[in-house]
Design a protein around this motif. Structure first.
Motif, PDB file in Angstrom:
ATOM      1  N   VAL A  26      28.654  30.459  33.338  1.00 17.97           N
ATOM      2  CA  VAL A  26      29.953  31.085  33.571  1.00 17.97           C
ATOM      3  C   VAL A  26      30.771  30.054  34.339  1.00 17.97           C
ATOM      4  N   ILE A  27      31.933  29.717  33.827  1.00 16.66           N
ATOM      5  CA  ILE A  27      32.749  28.652  34.397  1.00 16.66           C
ATOM      6  C   ILE A  27      34.085  29.210  34.877  1.00 16.66           C
ATOM      7  N   LEU A  28      34.422  28.883  36.117  1.00 24.29           N
ATOM      8  CA  LEU A  28      35.724  29.238  36.691  1.00 24.29           C
ATOM      9  C   LEU A  28      36.686  28.101  36.395  1.00 24.29           C
ATOM     10  N   LEU A  29      37.826  28.429  35.775  1.00 21.57           N
ATOM     11  CA  LEU A  29      38.854  27.428  35.486  1.00 21.57           C
ATOM     12  C   LEU A  29      39.956  27.515  36.533  1.00 21.57           C
ATOM     13  N   ASN A  30      40.400  26.379  36.982  1.00 22.44           N
ATOM     14  CA  ASN A  30      41.448  26.347  38.000  1.00 22.44           C
ATOM     15  C   ASN A  30      42.810  26.665  37.395  1.00 22.44           C
ATOM     16  N   ASP A  31      43.627  27.361  38.172  1.00 20.48           N
ATOM     17  CA  ASP A  31      45.041  27.530  37.826  1.00 20.48           C
ATOM     18  C   ASP A  31      45.826  27.395  39.124  1.00 20.48           C
ATOM     19  N   ASP A  32      47.123  27.146  38.996  1.00 17.70           N
ATOM     20  CA  ASP A  32      47.941  26.894  40.183  1.00 17.70           C
ATOM     21  C   ASP A  32      48.660  28.138  40.696  1.00 17.70           C
ATOM     22  N   TYR A  33      48.283  29.318  40.200  1.00 11.69           N
ATOM     23  CA  TYR A  33      49.017  30.520  40.564  1.00 11.69           C
ATOM     24  C   TYR A  33      48.185  31.567  41.296  1.00 11.69           C
ATOM     25  N   THR A  40      38.297  34.088  45.752  1.00 11.40           N
ATOM     26  CA  THR A  40      37.101  34.266  46.583  1.00 11.40           C
ATOM     27  C   THR A  40      36.648  35.721  46.565  1.00 11.40           C
ATOM     28  N   SER A  41      37.586  36.661  46.624  1.00  7.44           N
ATOM     29  CA  SER A  41      37.206  38.080  46.620  1.00  7.44           C
ATOM     30  C   SER A  41      36.611  38.489  45.262  1.00  7.44           C
ATOM     31  N   VAL A  42      37.106  37.918  44.155  1.00  6.96           N
ATOM     32  CA  VAL A  42      36.536  38.201  42.833  1.00  6.96           C
ATOM     33  C   VAL A  42      35.116  37.643  42.746  1.00  6.96           C
ATOM     34  N   LEU A  43      34.913  36.440  43.246  1.00  6.06           N
ATOM     35  CA  LEU A  43      33.574  35.841  43.231  1.00  6.06           C
ATOM     36  C   LEU A  43      32.594  36.680  44.061  1.00  6.06           C
ATOM     37  N   LYS A  44      33.071  37.198  45.167  1.00  2.38           N
ATOM     38  CA  LYS A  44      32.218  38.058  46.001  1.00  2.38           C
ATOM     39  C   LYS A  44      31.903  39.364  45.289  1.00  2.38           C
ATOM     40  N   ALA A  45      32.896  39.968  44.658  1.00  2.00           N
ATOM     41  CA  ALA A  45      32.722  41.281  44.037  1.00  2.00           C
ATOM     42  C   ALA A  45      31.901  41.216  42.752  1.00  2.00           C
ATOM     43  N   VAL A  46      32.226  40.305  41.865  1.00  3.35           N
ATOM     44  CA  VAL A  46      31.594  40.259  40.553  1.00  3.35           C
ATOM     45  C   VAL A  46      30.262  39.506  40.587  1.00  3.35           C
ATOM     46  N   PHE A  47      30.223  38.395  41.301  1.00  2.06           N
ATOM     47  CA  PHE A  47      29.033  37.550  41.286  1.00  2.06           C
ATOM     48  C   PHE A  47      28.174  37.706  42.547  1.00  2.06           C
ATOM     49  N   ARG A  48      28.575  38.617  43.414  1.00  2.76           N
ATOM     50  CA  ARG A  48      27.836  38.937  44.640  1.00  2.76           C
ATOM     51  C   ARG A  48      27.551  37.710  45.501  1.00  2.76           C
ATOM     52  N   MET A  49      28.571  36.879  45.637  1.00  2.13           N
ATOM     53  CA  MET A  49      28.457  35.679  46.467  1.00  2.13           C
ATOM     54  C   MET A  49      28.858  36.007  47.891  1.00  2.13           C
ATOM     55  N   SER A  50      28.369  35.205  48.803  1.00  6.25           N
ATOM     56  CA  SER A  50      28.833  35.323  50.179  1.00  6.25           C
ATOM     57  C   SER A  50      30.250  34.741  50.239  1.00  6.25           C
ATOM     58  N   ALA A  51      30.943  35.003  51.318  1.00  3.27           N
ATOM     59  CA  ALA A  51      32.304  34.482  51.463  1.00  3.27           C
ATOM     60  C   ALA A  51      32.288  32.952  51.450  1.00  3.27           C
ATOM     61  N   GLU A  52      31.292  32.373  52.089  1.00  2.00           N
ATOM     62  CA  GLU A  52      31.199  30.909  52.155  1.00  2.00           C
ATOM     63  C   GLU A  52      30.908  30.306  50.782  1.00  2.00           C
ATOM     64  N   ALA A  53      29.961  30.887  50.039  1.00  2.00           N
ATOM     65  CA  ALA A  53      29.632  30.376  48.702  1.00  2.00           C
ATOM     66  C   ALA A  53      30.822  30.540  47.758  1.00  2.00           C
ATOM     67  N   GLY A  54      31.497  31.681  47.830  1.00  2.00           N
ATOM     68  CA  GLY A  54      32.679  31.907  47.005  1.00  2.00           C
ATOM     69  C   GLY A  54      33.774  30.896  47.296  1.00  2.00           C
ATOM     70  N   TYR A  55      33.966  30.586  48.580  1.00  2.00           N
ATOM     71  CA  TYR A  55      34.977  29.608  48.970  1.00  2.00           C
ATOM     72  C   TYR A  55      34.622  28.224  48.412  1.00  2.00           C
ATOM     73  N   ILE A  59      36.953  26.146  45.826  1.00  2.00           N
ATOM     74  CA  ILE A  59      37.477  24.824  46.190  1.00  2.00           C
ATOM     75  C   ILE A  59      37.027  23.770  45.179  1.00  2.00           C
ATOM     76  N   THR A  60      35.793  23.857  44.726  1.00  2.00           N
ATOM     77  CA  THR A  60      35.299  22.906  43.724  1.00  2.00           C
ATOM     78  C   THR A  60      36.116  23.017  42.440  1.00  2.00           C
ATOM     79  N   ALA A  61      36.367  24.253  41.983  1.00  2.00           N
ATOM     80  CA  ALA A  61      37.189  24.453  40.782  1.00  2.00           C
ATOM     81  C   ALA A  61      38.604  23.929  41.016  1.00  2.00           C
ATOM     82  N   HIS A  62      39.137  24.140  42.216  1.00  2.00           N
ATOM     83  CA  HIS A  62      40.488  23.691  42.542  1.00  2.00           C
ATOM     84  C   HIS A  62      40.585  22.165  42.483  1.00  2.00           C
ATOM     85  N   LYS A  63      39.576  21.483  43.018  1.00  2.00           N
ATOM     86  CA  LYS A  63      39.612  20.021  43.076  1.00  2.00           C
ATOM     87  C   LYS A  63      39.256  19.363  41.746  1.00  2.00           C
TER      88      LYS A  63
END
Length: 103
Positions: A26-33, A40-55, A59-63
């Motif tokens: 599953v790949i997150l694509l970056n967008d500027d909007y 981060t909240s979607v990653l926490k809710a759907v993929f059950r990530m911690s706040a730190e892992a989601g962040y 950030i990796t997708a953003h960069k």
């Protein structure tokens, strides 16, 4: 006892060789909007990530433009990608998650 005794050995059952299902990314694509906090909240809710892992994933997708979120079975990957993308659409953001087979 006679000399005609036969010793029976149990037959070995041949097990059919089962292949493991191919895994999908599953790949997150970056967008500027889409706001970072929302991603981060979607990653926490759907993929059950911690706040730190989601962040870190956000950030990796953003960069880099994209980031692998999780690797799992195809049906699970497609379901999670659709669920996460739909949350973005409902909120009015172009948030996009895709899936592709893992090599």
């Amino acid at each position: 006892m006679s000399g005609n005794e036969t010793i029976l050995t149990p037959k070995q059952a041949t097990k059919p060789k089962l292949e493991r299902p191919k895994l999908h990314k599953v790949i997150l694509l970056n967008d500027d909007y889409t706001p970072r906090e929302f991603v981060t909240s979607v990653l926490k809710a759907v993929f059950r990530m911690s706040a730190e892992a989601g962040y870190r994933v956000m950030i990796t997708a953003h960069k880099l433009g994209s980031c692998v979120v999780v690797v799992c079975a195809r049906d699970i990957a497609e379901t999670k990608a659709k669920e996460a993308t739909d949350l973005g659409k409902e909120a009015g953001f172009p948030l996009m998650f895709t899936t592709e087979p893992e090599e």
